[in-house]
Scaffold this motif. Structure first.
Motif, PDB file in Angstrom:
ATOM      1  N   CYS A 283       0.824  -1.277  -0.069  1.00  0.00           N
ATOM      2  CA  CYS A 283      -0.097  -0.166   0.062  1.00  0.00           C
ATOM      3  C   CYS A 283       0.799   1.101   0.087  1.00  0.00           C
ATOM      4  O   CYS A 283       0.687   2.077   0.868  1.00  0.00           O
ATOM      5  CB  CYS A 283      -1.124   0.097   1.169  1.00  0.00           C
ATOM      6  SG  CYS A 283      -2.425   1.195   0.950  1.00  0.00           S
ATOM      7  N   GLY A 284       1.795   1.284  -1.141  1.00  0.00           N
ATOM      8  CA  GLY A 284       2.392   2.657  -1.124  1.00  0.00           C
ATOM      9  C   GLY A 284       1.413   3.691  -1.845  1.00  0.00           C
ATOM     10  O   GLY A 284       0.604   3.477  -2.158  1.00  0.00           O
ATOM     11  N   TYR A 285       2.291   4.696  -1.776  1.00  0.00           N
ATOM     12  CA  TYR A 285       1.504   6.128  -2.307  1.00  0.00           C
ATOM     13  C   TYR A 285       0.771   5.777  -3.644  1.00  0.00           C
ATOM     14  O   TYR A 285      -0.434   5.975  -3.781  1.00  0.00           O
ATOM     15  CB  TYR A 285       2.331   7.295  -2.294  1.00  0.00           C
ATOM     16  CG  TYR A 285       1.667   8.435  -2.747  1.00  0.00           C
ATOM     17  CD1 TYR A 285       1.224   9.370  -1.591  1.00  0.00           C
ATOM     18  CD2 TYR A 285       1.473   8.949  -4.047  1.00  0.00           C
ATOM     19  CE1 TYR A 285       0.492  10.520  -1.931  1.00  0.00           C
ATOM     20  CE2 TYR A 285       0.935  10.032  -4.106  1.00  0.00           C
ATOM     21  CZ  TYR A 285       0.726  10.970  -2.965  1.00  0.00           C
ATOM     22  OH  TYR A 285      -0.071  11.981  -3.616  1.00  0.00           O
ATOM     23  N   ASN A 286       1.518   5.614  -4.575  1.00  0.00           N
ATOM     24  CA  ASN A 286       1.113   5.526  -5.896  1.00  0.00           C
ATOM     25  C   ASN A 286       0.145   4.203  -6.063  1.00  0.00           C
ATOM     26  O   ASN A 286      -0.810   4.214  -6.846  1.00  0.00           O
ATOM     27  CB  ASN A 286       2.257   5.288  -6.922  1.00  0.00           C
ATOM     28  CG  ASN A 286       3.095   6.382  -6.855  1.00  0.00           C
ATOM     29  OD1 ASN A 286       2.874   7.564  -6.997  1.00  0.00           O
ATOM     30  ND2 ASN A 286       4.445   6.213  -6.260  1.00  0.00           N
ATOM     31  N   THR A 287       0.386   3.165  -5.515  1.00  0.00           N
ATOM     32  CA  THR A 287      -0.579   2.151  -5.341  1.00  0.00           C
ATOM     33  C   THR A 287      -1.901   2.432  -4.970  1.00  0.00           C
ATOM     34  O   THR A 287      -2.912   2.122  -5.540  1.00  0.00           O
ATOM     35  CB  THR A 287      -0.081   1.012  -4.490  1.00  0.00           C
ATOM     36  OG1 THR A 287       0.979   0.180  -5.066  1.00  0.00           O
ATOM     37  CG2 THR A 287      -1.162  -0.213  -4.700  1.00  0.00           C
ATOM     38  N   PHE A 303       3.953  -2.993   3.593  1.00  0.00           N
ATOM     39  CA  PHE A 303       5.114  -3.120   3.880  1.00  0.00           C
ATOM     40  C   PHE A 303       5.549  -2.594   5.257  1.00  0.00           C
ATOM     41  O   PHE A 303       5.028  -1.373   5.603  1.00  0.00           O
ATOM     42  CB  PHE A 303       6.007  -2.501   2.936  1.00  0.00           C
ATOM     43  CG  PHE A 303       7.433  -2.348   3.203  1.00  0.00           C
ATOM     44  CD1 PHE A 303       8.206  -3.556   3.023  1.00  0.00           C
ATOM     45  CD2 PHE A 303       8.224  -1.458   3.716  1.00  0.00           C
ATOM     46  CE1 PHE A 303       9.611  -3.484   3.485  1.00  0.00           C
ATOM     47  CE2 PHE A 303       9.336  -1.315   3.486  1.00  0.00           C
ATOM     48  CZ  PHE A 303      10.308  -2.374   3.580  1.00  0.00           C
ATOM     49  N   GLU A 304       5.974  -3.519   6.405  1.00  0.00           N
ATOM     50  CA  GLU A 304       6.191  -3.078   7.556  1.00  0.00           C
ATOM     51  C   GLU A 304       7.489  -3.220   8.010  1.00  0.00           C
ATOM     52  O   GLU A 304       7.933  -3.144   9.129  1.00  0.00           O
ATOM     53  CB  GLU A 304       5.032  -3.805   8.565  1.00  0.00           C
ATOM     54  CG  GLU A 304       3.727  -3.263   8.132  1.00  0.00           C
ATOM     55  CD  GLU A 304       2.601  -3.784   9.188  1.00  0.00           C
ATOM     56  OE1 GLU A 304       2.550  -3.163  10.150  1.00  0.00           O
ATOM     57  OE2 GLU A 304       1.962  -4.672   8.896  1.00  0.00           O
ATOM     58  N   ALA A 305       8.617  -3.684   7.159  1.00  0.00           N
ATOM     59  CA  ALA A 305       9.853  -3.885   7.690  1.00  0.00           C
ATOM     60  C   ALA A 305      10.426  -2.515   8.074  1.00  0.00           C
ATOM     61  O   ALA A 305      10.069  -1.549   7.973  1.00  0.00           O
ATOM     62  CB  ALA A 305      10.472  -4.511   6.741  1.00  0.00           C
TER      63      ALA A 305
END
Length: 681
Positions: A283-287, A303-305
């Motif tokens: 769930c990045g910005y562009n996605t 993503f949570e790493a």
């Protein structure tokens, strides 16, 4: 303008993708743009009309953003950092920008603070000094120590003119992830989400589209999806692998799957997404922007790493709106992925939205069974909803308009006044000496859609913290106007007739609601105008105030407006009307009967000085028409506002108070407003 944007992406290409979209928007508006990129080249990022300066690239060591490595995989040394700084400062000198934008810094990229500060400090020594702006996404990584917040805020206060936040507070405000102090908050401009790709109307949807960004950070998601696809090939999987994933890992992911199931990321991702029944992604910005634009139901594995919190917060906000189910990265495996897809499609079949708890998070062990094979799960990949709610995706164009407005304001403050405003200052000074308050309010007519002219108007009002009443033409309102007004602080809307149609007979002055038509027809059109406005404009922005086109109104219609639901009336003058609060436009700078440009400035300012010296009980009403403004009119209004609105004798009235119902009509006649929310200049 000449614009320089500096960005360094250290893991995926999301930061560069957004910065490039901004650069293309500036270039498309006719500005000269230099984009300085300090991360690895990204083959899918377009640079149409943009000059690219590539620094010696850096990337993060794994997920450790405090340790940077060069192209050879070795830690960045002083020589590499020095070469980067030299290229960056050379780019500044060559571009000679009017505007310098640092992407993410100073809210992030602390490992590159010396580099960014060298750019900003060098820019500040130039004459004329360029505008210095920070550009950040909707969600920032939550700071782990208060001193990091304090340092960022200090840099914004000392070195920056504004902060562009590329998000919509209706989905997630910046302070949901980053604590803002009052000084920083004053410099924040919410632009909406940056999206310049064409909207794609969804057609028949089928299959599951999987994508995990451009880097290797999504390998666990890609592997889980490949395993799920081996067990349920009937669901129609397409798995896109980012160009940052090495070929051996891609071959491992594709092993045992039909040819064509796994391929490299493609530039037509949005079209593929619009044609898919379900999306599986991080769930990045562009996605997130792509999902909002297409309305594709989504399973989000944020993503949570490395203590990353950004994607989880954004994903949960999307899920709370019914647009996705969230599968935590720690719970990801083939079984939970298949179960979450099944839960999502079950929700779609039932016509539901997000999870009932409203958190947006799906239990990693949902109530559905998790059979080892996944064969007992029920899927329906044809059911899907559209986007829930209205999220602003016009951030690219609005960013350009905001920056244009900020630079114009800077230039006006440092340039000689284009008009002699001495007589205006003298009139206001006399009012102050006599202890009189001068109430002023602002109305703008003929709004129908979100346009660059409207953006310029709203940016001007925001720059002066001036409440504004926008009179919209109900029958011609486009959806973009509603979205634009919904996120404009301090702006209200009024009903500007029905269609702005001239019904006057030949030779008579133009009028839509003049005395030339039967009262029944006038009444029906006025009622339709209020009905259309209520259906097409945000309820919290709309005031039941009637603004007749051409400021002409039949007296018998005025008398019945209260019975139709109107509570206020604004024209260019006239007698009070029982049941209506009245505030009129008294100062219009346009020469409507002649050039249709700016009236003689000397005569204009004489008229205004006379109004100031007159009865200060009735407010002075500034009237503008943003769609009719040429450069001369814009220049006059922009020069007038700081003098008129900021003088100590002036009380700037908010239309919400100006047209509020009066409790005691005898104490406060409708034609003499008593503002409660008025702001003293």
């Amino acid at each position: 303008m000449r614009v320089l944007i500096a960005v360094t992406h250290l893991l995926g290409a999301g930061h560069l993708t957004r910065a490039a979209a901004l650069a293309r928007a500036f270039a498309g508006a006719g500005h000269a743009v230099t984009l300085v990129s300090g991360g690895a080249p990204a083959p899918l990022v377009r640079l149409d009309g943009v000059r690219l300066v590539q620094l010696p690239p850096l990337r993060a060591a794994g997920f450790d953003f405090t340790r940077l490595v060069g192209p050879d995989g070795q830690s960045a040394d002083a020589d590499l950092l020095g070469r980067r700084r030299a290229v960056l400062l050379d780019a500044l000198c060559e571009a000679a920008p009017d505007v310098v934008v640092t992407e993410l810094f100073p809210f992030g990229r602390r490992a590159l603070a010396d580099e960014f500060l060298a750019l900003v400090e060098a820019a500040r020594t130039r004459r004329p000094r360029p505008l210095i702006l920070a550009s950040v996404r909707d969600v920032l990584v939550a700071p782990d120590r208060p001193e990091k917040v304090a340092r960022a805020h200090a840099l914004i206060a000392d070195l920056y003119d504004a902060v562009l936040v590329h998000g919509d507070p209706a989905l997630v405000p910046l302070d949901a992830s980053w604590p803002l102090d009052p000084q920083t908050r004053e410099k924040v401009h919410d632009t909406g989400y940056v999206d310049e790709d064409a909207a794609i109307a969804p057609g028949d949807r089928s299959g599951i589209l999987v994508a995990a960004g451009s880097s290797a950070a999504g390998l666990s998601l890609l592997r889980a999806a490949a395993g799920a696809a081996r067990r349920r090939p009937d669901l129609g999987w397409r798995i896109l692998v980012g160009h940052g994933v090495p070929d051996p890992e891609m071959s491992e992911i594709a092993h045992g799957l039909p040819e064509g199931t796994v391929e490299r990321a493609r530039p037509d991702y949005r079209a593929l997404l619009a044609a898919s029944a379900v999306s599986v992604s991080q769930c990045g910005y562009n996605t997130a922007v792509d999902l909002l634009a297409t309305g594709t139901p989504a399973v989000l594995v944020p993503f949570e790493a490395g203590r990353e919190t950004e994607q989880r917060l954004r994903a949960e906000r999307l899920a709370a709106r019914g647009l996705a189910h969230v599968l935590p990265e720690a719970a990801l495996c083939e079984d939970t992925l298949l179960a979450t897809v099944a839960a999502l499609t079950s929700t779609l079949r039932e016509g539901g939205g997000g999870d009932p708890g409203g958190t947006g998070a799906l239990d990693p062990a949902p109530s559905l069974p998790l059979p080892p094979s996944g064969r007992d799960m029920t899927f329906d990949l044809d059911a899907h909803p559209g986007p829930s709610g209205r999220i602003d995706l016009n951030g690219a164009a609005r960013s350009v308009a905001i920056v244009e407005g900020l630079l114009a304001l800077r230039r006006r403050r440092t340039a000689p006044e284009p008009f002699d405003l001495t007589r205006l200052r003298i009139a206001l000074d006399h009012a102050a000496e006599e202890g009189r308050r001068v109430p002023v309010w602002w109305r703008d007519d003929d709004a129908v859609a979100a346009t660059p002219a409207l953006d310029r108007l709203l940016a001007l009002a925001a720059a002066h913290a001036a409440p504004l009443l926008v009179a919209a033409i109900p029958a011609r309102i486009e959806p973009s106007l509603s979205r634009r007004l919904a996120d404009a602080d301090g702006v209200s809307a009024a009903i500007h007739g029905l269609a702005h149609a001239d019904h006057a007979p030949p030779g008579a002055k133009s009028a839509e609601f003049g005395p030339h038509r039967p009262l029944a027809a006038l009444r029906a059109d006025a009622a339709a105008g209020l009905r259309f406005a209520r259906a097409r404009l945000p309820a919290d922005r709309l005031l039941p105030v009637f603004v007749p086109p051409w400021n002409r109104l039949a007296r018998d219609l005025a008398a019945v407006l209260p019975s139709l639901g109107y509570r206020g009336l604004s024209t260019a003058g006239g007698p009070p009307v029982d049941g209506l609060v009245r505030a009129d436009a008294t100062f219009d700078p346009i020469d409507w009967r002649g050039t249709r440009s700016l009236r003689d400035p000397g005569a204009l300012l004489d008229d205004l000085a006379i109004q100031i010296a007159g009865d200060a009980g009735s407010p002075i009403g500034l009237l503008t028409h943003h769609l009719a403004h040429d450069p001369a009119i814009w220049a006059f209004v922009e020069a007038l506002l700081p003098v008129l609105l900021r003088h100590p004798a002036v009380t700037v009235c908010d239309p919400r108070d100006l047209f509020a119902p009066r409790v005691d009509a005898a104490a406060a006649p409708p034609s003499i407003p008593v503002p409660d929310r008025a702001r003293a200049g």
